[in-house]
Design an enzyme around this catalytic site. Structure first.
Site, PDB file in Angstrom:
ATOM      1  N   SER A  25       0.836  -1.216   0.000  1.00  0.00           N
ATOM      2  CA  SER A  25       0.000   0.000   0.000  1.00  0.00           C
ATOM      3  C   SER A  25       0.865   1.257   0.000  1.00  0.00           C
ATOM      4  O   SER A  25       0.573   2.237  -0.697  1.00  0.00           O
ATOM      5  CB  SER A  25      -0.885   0.027   1.250  1.00  0.00           C
ATOM      6  N   ARG A  29       1.468   4.366  -2.947  1.00  0.00           N
ATOM      7  CA  ARG A  29       1.244   5.789  -2.637  1.00  0.00           C
ATOM      8  C   ARG A  29       2.504   6.615  -2.872  1.00  0.00           C
ATOM      9  O   ARG A  29       2.439   7.767  -3.320  1.00  0.00           O
ATOM     10  CB  ARG A  29       0.742   5.924  -1.204  1.00  0.00           C
ATOM     11  N   GLY A  97      -6.168  -3.709  -7.577  1.00  0.00           N
ATOM     12  CA  GLY A  97      -7.300  -2.840  -7.252  1.00  0.00           C
ATOM     13  C   GLY A  97      -6.830  -1.477  -6.760  1.00  0.00           C
ATOM     14  O   GLY A  97      -7.443  -0.450  -7.065  1.00  0.00           O
ATOM     15  N   ARG A 125     -14.234  -6.674 -10.656  1.00  0.00           N
ATOM     16  CA  ARG A 125     -14.380  -6.044  -9.329  1.00  0.00           C
ATOM     17  C   ARG A 125     -15.111  -4.696  -9.416  1.00  0.00           C
ATOM     18  O   ARG A 125     -15.053  -4.010 -10.433  1.00  0.00           O
ATOM     19  CB  ARG A 125     -12.992  -5.904  -8.676  1.00  0.00           C
ATOM     20  N   ASP A 323      -7.005  -7.797   5.066  1.00  0.00           N
ATOM     21  CA  ASP A 323      -6.186  -8.641   4.193  1.00  0.00           C
ATOM     22  C   ASP A 323      -5.642  -9.868   4.932  1.00  0.00           C
ATOM     23  O   ASP A 323      -5.096 -10.778   4.299  1.00  0.00           O
ATOM     24  CB  ASP A 323      -5.025  -7.824   3.598  1.00  0.00           C
ATOM     25  N   LYS A 350     -12.767  -9.126  -3.144  1.00  0.00           N
ATOM     26  CA  LYS A 350     -11.306  -8.988  -3.229  1.00  0.00           C
ATOM     27  C   LYS A 350     -10.824  -9.749  -4.477  1.00  0.00           C
ATOM     28  O   LYS A 350     -11.610 -10.039  -5.364  1.00  0.00           O
ATOM     29  CB  LYS A 350     -10.659  -9.524  -1.946  1.00  0.00           C
ATOM     30  N   ARG A 354     -13.120 -14.239  -1.080  1.00  0.00           N
ATOM     31  CA  ARG A 354     -12.271 -14.907  -0.073  1.00  0.00           C
ATOM     32  C   ARG A 354     -13.082 -15.680   0.966  1.00  0.00           C
ATOM     33  O   ARG A 354     -12.537 -16.578   1.599  1.00  0.00           O
ATOM     34  CB  ARG A 354     -11.344 -13.886   0.603  1.00  0.00           C
ATOM     35  N   ARG A 396      -3.249 -14.096  -1.697  1.00  0.00           N
ATOM     36  CA  ARG A 396      -3.329 -14.353  -0.242  1.00  0.00           C
ATOM     37  C   ARG A 396      -3.915 -15.739   0.045  1.00  0.00           C
ATOM     38  O   ARG A 396      -3.619 -16.335   1.076  1.00  0.00           O
ATOM     39  CB  ARG A 396      -4.109 -13.250   0.461  1.00  0.00           C
TER      40      ARG A 396
HETATM   41  C1  S3P Z   1      -5.741  -1.187   0.137  1.00  0.00           C
HETATM   42  C2  S3P Z   1      -6.977  -1.124   0.744  1.00  0.00           C
HETATM   43  C3  S3P Z   1      -7.796  -2.313   1.054  1.00  0.00           C
HETATM   44  C4  S3P Z   1      -6.955  -3.589   0.994  1.00  0.00           C
HETATM   45  C5  S3P Z   1      -6.071  -3.647  -0.228  1.00  0.00           C
HETATM   46  C6  S3P Z   1      -5.118  -2.460  -0.241  1.00  0.00           C
HETATM   47  C7  S3P Z   1      -5.013   0.077  -0.112  1.00  0.00           C
HETATM   48  O1  S3P Z   1      -8.829  -2.410   0.102  1.00  0.00           O
HETATM   49  O2  S3P Z   1      -7.793  -4.728   1.030  1.00  0.00           O
HETATM   50  O3  S3P Z   1      -5.334  -4.845  -0.233  1.00  0.00           O
HETATM   51  O4  S3P Z   1      -3.789   0.028  -0.385  1.00  0.00           O
HETATM   52  O5  S3P Z   1      -5.635   1.137  -0.046  1.00  0.00           O
HETATM   53  P1  S3P Z   1     -10.241  -1.611   0.266  1.00  0.00           P
HETATM   54  O6  S3P Z   1      -9.970  -0.161   0.199  1.00  0.00           O
HETATM   55  O7  S3P Z   1     -11.083  -2.078  -0.891  1.00  0.00           O
HETATM   56  O8  S3P Z   1     -10.789  -2.044   1.591  1.00  0.00           O
END
Ligand code: S3P
Length: 438
Positions: A25, A29, A97, A125, A323, A350, A354, A396
């Site tokens: 994550s 960013r 995602g 998704r 996660d 996801k 899951r 995962r």
């Molecule tokens: C993430 C947010 C989560 C997480 C994903 C990474 C992120 O998803 O499950 O693996 O980096 O912002 P959601 O925002 O859909 O909950």
């Protein structure tokens, strides 16, 4: 090149001192803020996985310059307030995602046309959760099924900030809107029912933006960001990914004689709900070397096997361990009592559903796991045995099944379709040898 399937035999123990790869994550960013910022952003501990490299490639298509300085070390020269370059081809988020949803916010706020797509799983998704509020901010977005699925065609620019209440606590939605708001007129205000991971808020501040945050008595979280704020390139070290460490925490808790030290792992409280769930089960990990970098706390964790009781997981705890539910489900199969995980219907959208995939695959190995509409019920302890199982293309799930194969009492576990592990944790396969004693 990773093989397409793994054969896992039971382990005697796991042992070692290990530093997990960079947080997924936070790497995403860092790349995105590096793209938008003025000057150079230097990222050490960069997670060089498929998902993060998708974000990096996209940043290059949008005009960032990126150079690999060394292993897990990248330098990005950003656009520094200049409009992003209109990409000459589609932007492909692959399986990621986070790439798709965060970049949708960036693209919607820029005076360019772009088409955002992804692989077969990502194209299934839901995207309405970002498209709807972006349209309310003034974005022009078209796409499949009224732009609720990728590919999306985005004609960006001229957004205005709005107040928005997200129905689910999703860091991807919150971050999408904050990134759009950064280049919108006025104030963008996102309220979520409870706090989701806050890496975007922390990193925006590290890059020089100012924002306000508030927690209400009910646990709702509100963040307000004024638009048109400049970002300054930074030098940062990405903490180790707690979500990757979680698989090896589980292995070390479950294998007798294990002794594992995990260094420089991110312990941002919006990510470490698993430790709270484990505390409910009577399991406490030792911490040392706590420090902070670019607003993100890190620590060294010491893990040894411990007996476990059942866990009751729900409510505001869920986003902070979302996660980790697959690996927590495996832990629950070895805990004494009935574990229930509720309020986690998000798991159904996801990389795979899951709730169904983890229940079905762990049951093949002898576990008693029942899918619920919004979670799972697990009866423990049940001895596991090797079996032929499937990842459903979900990293995962693949890694949870590999740890299940290590803790199985007998037999070999054959896991199909494991290439997906490259999306978040390319080093995982090698660790099955280096951390594991047979
Ligand atoms: C993430 C947010 C989560 C997480 C994903 C990474 C992120 O998803 O499950 O693996 O980096 O912002 P959601 O925002 O859909 O909950």
């Amino acid at each position: 090149m990773s093989v397409q399937s793994w054969r896992i035999t039971p382990a005697k123990r796991v042992r070692g001192v290990w530093r997990p790869p960079g947080d997924k994550s936070i790497t995403h960013r860092a790349v995105i803020l590096g793209l938008l910022a003025r000057g150079a952003t230097e990222i050490e501990g960069f997670l060089e996985s498929d998902d993060c490299l998708r974000t990096l490639r996209m940043a290059q298509q949008l005009g960032a310059q990126a150079e690999r300085v060394g292993a897990a070390h990248w330098r990005i020269i950003g656009r520094g307030g200049q409009p992003l370059q209109e990409p000459s081809d589609t932007l492909d988020a692959g399986n990621s995602g986070t790439t798709a949803r965060l970049m949708a916010g960036v693209l919607a706020s820029q005076p360019i046309f772009s088409v955002l797509t992804g692989d077969e799983s990502l194209r299934r998704r839901p995207m309405r959760r970002v498209v709807e509020p972006l349209r309310r901010m003034g974005a022009h977005i078209d796409g499949r099924e009224d732009a609720t699925r990728l590919p999306l065609a985005i004609r960006g620019g001229e957004l205005r900030g709005i107040p928005y209440l997200t129905p689910v606590a999703s860091a991807q939605v919150k971050s999408c809107l904050l990134l759009a708001g950064l280049n919108a007129a006025g104030v963008t205000e996102v309220t979520e029912p409870c706090l989701s991971r806050d890496h975007t808020e922390r990193m925006l501040q590290a890059f020089g933006a100012s924002l306000e945050q508030q927690m209400s008595a009910s646990g709702a979280h509100r963040v307000r960001l004024r638009g048109e704020q400049p970002l300054e390139g930074q030098r940062l070290t990405v903490p180790g990914d707690f979500s990757s460490a979680a698989f090896w925490i589980a292995a070390a808790l479950l294998l007798p004689g294990a002794e594992l030290t995990i260094e420089h792992v991110g312990v941002n409280p919006t990510r470490t709900g698993m430790l709270e769930a484990l505390a409910q089960a009577g399991v406490h990990l030792e911490w040392s070397a706590v420090s902070e970098q670019a607003g993100e706390p890190t620590a060294t964790l010491h893990v040894r096997p411990q007996p476990m009781g059942a866990m009751q997981i729900g409510g505001a705890l869920v986003p902070s361990l979302i996660d980790e539910v697959p690996i927590l489900t495996l832990l629950a199969t070895q805990a004494h009592g009935i574990t229930e995980i509720r309020d986690a219907a998000e798991l159904r959208v996801k990389e795979s559903d899951r709730i169904e995939t983890i229940a079905a695959e762990l049951c093949k190995m002898g576990a008693q796991v029942e899918p619920l509409p919004d979670g799972l019920r697990v009866q423990g302890p049940t001895p596991l045995h090797g079996a032929e199982v499937h990842s459903h293309g979900d990293h995962r799930i693949a890694m949870t099944l590999a740890i299940a194969g290590l803790i199985a009492r007998s037999g070999e576990t054959l896991i199909h379709d494991v290439a997906c592990v490259q999306t978040s944790f390319p080093e995982f396969e090698a660790l099955l040898e280096t951390l594991v004693e047979r």
